[in-house]
Design an enzyme around this catalytic site. Structure first.
Site, mmCIF file in Angstrom:
data_model
loop_
_atom_site.group_PDB
_atom_site.id
_atom_site.type_symbol
_atom_site.label_atom_id
_atom_site.label_comp_id
_atom_site.label_asym_id
_atom_site.label_seq_id
_atom_site.Cartn_x
_atom_site.Cartn_y
_atom_site.Cartn_z
ATOM 1 N N HIS A 1 -41.997 -18.835 2.126
ATOM 2 C CA HIS A 1 -40.579 -18.451 2.027
ATOM 3 C C HIS A 1 -40.214 -17.367 3.044
ATOM 4 O O HIS A 1 -39.069 -17.302 3.490
ATOM 5 C CB HIS A 1 -40.276 -18.001 0.597
ATOM 6 C CG HIS A 1 -38.814 -17.953 0.261
ATOM 7 N ND1 HIS A 1 -37.943 -19.002 0.482
ATOM 8 C CD2 HIS A 1 -38.039 -16.955 -0.279
ATOM 9 C CE1 HIS A 1 -36.712 -18.669 0.085
ATOM 10 N NE2 HIS A 1 -36.756 -17.420 -0.367
ATOM 11 N N TYR B 1 -35.919 -25.660 -10.174
ATOM 12 C CA TYR B 1 -37.250 -25.081 -10.477
ATOM 13 C C TYR B 1 -37.155 -23.687 -11.089
ATOM 14 O O TYR B 1 -38.124 -23.189 -11.653
ATOM 15 C CB TYR B 1 -38.144 -25.061 -9.218
ATOM 16 C CG TYR B 1 -37.630 -24.202 -8.081
ATOM 17 C CD1 TYR B 1 -37.722 -22.810 -8.119
ATOM 18 C CD2 TYR B 1 -37.044 -24.777 -6.967
ATOM 19 C CE1 TYR B 1 -37.238 -22.025 -7.079
ATOM 20 C CE2 TYR B 1 -36.558 -24.010 -5.925
ATOM 21 C CZ TYR B 1 -36.657 -22.633 -5.993
ATOM 22 O OH TYR B 1 -36.165 -21.860 -4.973
ATOM 23 N N GLU B 2 -35.964 -23.042 -10.990
ATOM 24 C CA GLU B 2 -35.812 -21.721 -11.615
ATOM 25 C C GLU B 2 -35.741 -21.846 -13.138
ATOM 26 O O GLU B 2 -35.786 -20.837 -13.841
ATOM 27 C CB GLU B 2 -34.543 -21.037 -11.094
ATOM 28 C CG GLU B 2 -34.635 -20.598 -9.640
ATOM 29 C CD GLU B 2 -33.316 -20.046 -9.124
ATOM 30 O OE1 GLU B 2 -32.998 -18.892 -9.429
ATOM 31 O OE2 GLU B 2 -32.599 -20.787 -8.429
ATOM 32 N N ASN C 1 -38.633 -24.511 8.628
ATOM 33 C CA ASN C 1 -40.090 -24.625 8.736
ATOM 34 C C ASN C 1 -40.456 -26.057 9.081
ATOM 35 O O ASN C 1 -39.677 -26.977 8.829
ATOM 36 C CB ASN C 1 -40.789 -24.197 7.434
ATOM 37 C CG ASN C 1 -40.392 -25.051 6.263
ATOM 38 O OD1 ASN C 1 -39.291 -24.934 5.738
ATOM 39 N ND2 ASN C 1 -41.267 -25.928 5.847
ATOM 40 N N HIS D 1 -31.464 -23.165 -8.452
ATOM 41 C CA HIS D 1 -32.374 -24.288 -8.214
ATOM 42 C C HIS D 1 -32.938 -24.779 -9.547
ATOM 43 O O HIS D 1 -33.144 -23.988 -10.475
ATOM 44 C CB HIS D 1 -33.536 -23.855 -7.311
ATOM 45 C CG HIS D 1 -33.093 -23.229 -6.016
ATOM 46 N ND1 HIS D 1 -32.790 -21.886 -5.914
ATOM 47 C CD2 HIS D 1 -32.897 -23.773 -4.786
ATOM 48 C CE1 HIS D 1 -32.429 -21.626 -4.659
ATOM 49 N NE2 HIS D 1 -32.477 -22.744 -3.960
ATOM 50 N N ALA E 1 -31.699 -24.222 3.543
ATOM 51 C CA ALA E 1 -32.844 -24.059 4.425
ATOM 52 C C ALA E 1 -33.775 -25.219 4.093
ATOM 53 O O ALA E 1 -34.050 -25.463 2.914
ATOM 54 C CB ALA E 1 -33.523 -22.729 4.130
ATOM 55 N N MET F 1 -35.206 -28.286 -1.813
ATOM 56 C CA MET F 1 -35.259 -28.297 -3.283
ATOM 57 C C MET F 1 -33.886 -28.022 -3.881
ATOM 58 O O MET F 1 -33.767 -27.372 -4.919
ATOM 59 C CB MET F 1 -36.258 -27.232 -3.758
ATOM 60 C CG MET F 1 -37.613 -27.300 -3.087
ATOM 61 S SD MET F 1 -38.554 -25.780 -3.351
ATOM 62 C CE MET F 1 -39.820 -25.941 -2.077
ATOM 63 N N SER F 2 -32.844 -28.485 -3.188
ATOM 64 C CA SER F 2 -31.488 -28.128 -3.665
ATOM 65 C C SER F 2 -30.441 -29.124 -3.173
ATOM 66 O O SER F 2 -30.762 -30.236 -2.769
ATOM 67 C CB SER F 2 -31.131 -26.736 -3.130
ATOM 68 O OG SER F 2 -30.895 -26.784 -1.734
ATOM 69 N N SER G 1 -30.861 -20.550 1.179
ATOM 70 C CA SER G 1 -31.783 -19.414 1.292
ATOM 71 C C SER G 1 -31.516 -18.627 2.566
ATOM 72 O O SER G 1 -31.535 -19.183 3.669
ATOM 73 C CB SER G 1 -33.231 -19.911 1.313
ATOM 74 O OG SER G 1 -33.622 -20.292 0.029
#
Ligand code: R1P
Length: 287
Positions: A259, A90-91, A245, A88, A118, A221-222, A35
């Site tokens: 995000h 989740y997409e 973060n 990803h 990220a 998440m990747s 990201s």
């Protein structure tokens, strides 16, 4: 032989031929940009840009900070292919689809995968803007049998069963630590364990606490699906997370990860990250 959702060898070869027709010679390195990390592609000399949408059977990017372009170029004379934008789970893509570019890269001649993301800092010593070299991972999706290599094994790429210890090349990590020191980012550079969760929500405080007890240092998440497929087909892997973060472990904290802060954290490190990646590639002695 496997065609769970249109990602058989024939599909991959079609995409490979299309890309081959657009580039002058074979890439040796694939960089997958996390990201906001598409800026890494700006380091490529003589860039050739191929929109994902033009490549037959290539997935599409749907997330902000993943622009959906394949860029071919050179870094210090070494041919590099860069994915500005990853996919990803989740997409809604299958894990086979998410990882198909890794197999396409293998078919194009790539030897090394540089994978970036990220991530949230689980380790309480990590600060936003720090870099974590990935030394190992925990694949939570895999615990439940969700795996990009589920289904008949394609022997053209690798064996049915394969090890994943030593997935993240030790020599390149060593080089990266030295480069970090030479760039003055030594105190902000760590080696740690990345865990993948499904997303798209960020982690609950209890999940962050659970990850800490499992010695996870960063969460996202990747990344792991691509690494698994890369290891399966014999690619070397070097991976790092940019800590974008702080994970919230306090039940009543007012902080909420989002995000926008993730992308802002990447922007604040742009030049340093570019220098870091260029130097790692130079020191890998590909020539
Ligand atoms: C959340 O802000 C997004 O950033 C990270 C997470 O995995 C999630 O997709 O993206 P990358 O892992 O693609 O860098």
């Amino acid at each position: 032989p496997i065609d769970e959702d249109g990602f058989s060898l024939t599909h991959l070869q079609k995409a490979t031929s299309y890309i081959k027709g657009k580039i002058p010679s074979s890439p040796r390195i694939l960089i997958i940009c996390g990201s906001g990390l598409g800026i890494l592609a700006d380091s490529l000399q003589s860039p050739i840009v191929i929109p994902y949408g033009d490549i037959p059977n290539f997935p599409e990017s749907t997330i902000k900070g993943h622009s959906g372009q394949l860029v071919f170029g050179t870094i210090s004379g070494i041919n590099v292919l860069c994915m500005k934008g990853r996919f990803h789970y989740y997409e809604g893509h299958s894990l086979k689809k998410i990882t198909s570019p890794v197999r396409i890269a293998k078919l194009l001649g790539v030897e090394l995968l540089i994978i970036t993301n990220a991530a949230g800092g689980v380790n309480q010593k990590y600060k936003v803007g720090d870099i974590m070299l990935i030394k190992d991972h925990i694949n939570f999706l895999g615990f439940a049998g969700t795996h990009p290599l589920r289904g008949l094994n394609d022997d053209d790429f690798g064996d049915r069963f394969f090890p994943v210890n030593r997935s993240y090349d030790k020599n390149i990590r060593k080089i990266a630590v030295e480069i970090g020191q030479s760039l003055g980012i030594g105190p902000n550079l760590h080696e740690g364990v990345y865990a993948m969760v499904g997303g798209p929500n960020y982690e609950s405080p209890s999940e962050v606490r659970a990850l800490r007890t499992l010695n996870v240092d960063a969460v996202g998440m990747s990344t792991i699906p691509e690494v698994l497929v890369a290891k399966h087909c014999g690619l070397k892997v070097f991976g790092f997370s940019l800590i974008t973060n702080e994970c919230v472990a306090d039940y009543d904290s007012e902080k909420q990860p989002n995000h926008e802060e993730v992308l802002a954290a990447v922007n604040s490190r742009t030049q340093q990250l570019k220098d870091f990646v260029i130097k790692v590639i130079e020191k890998c002695n590909f020539n």
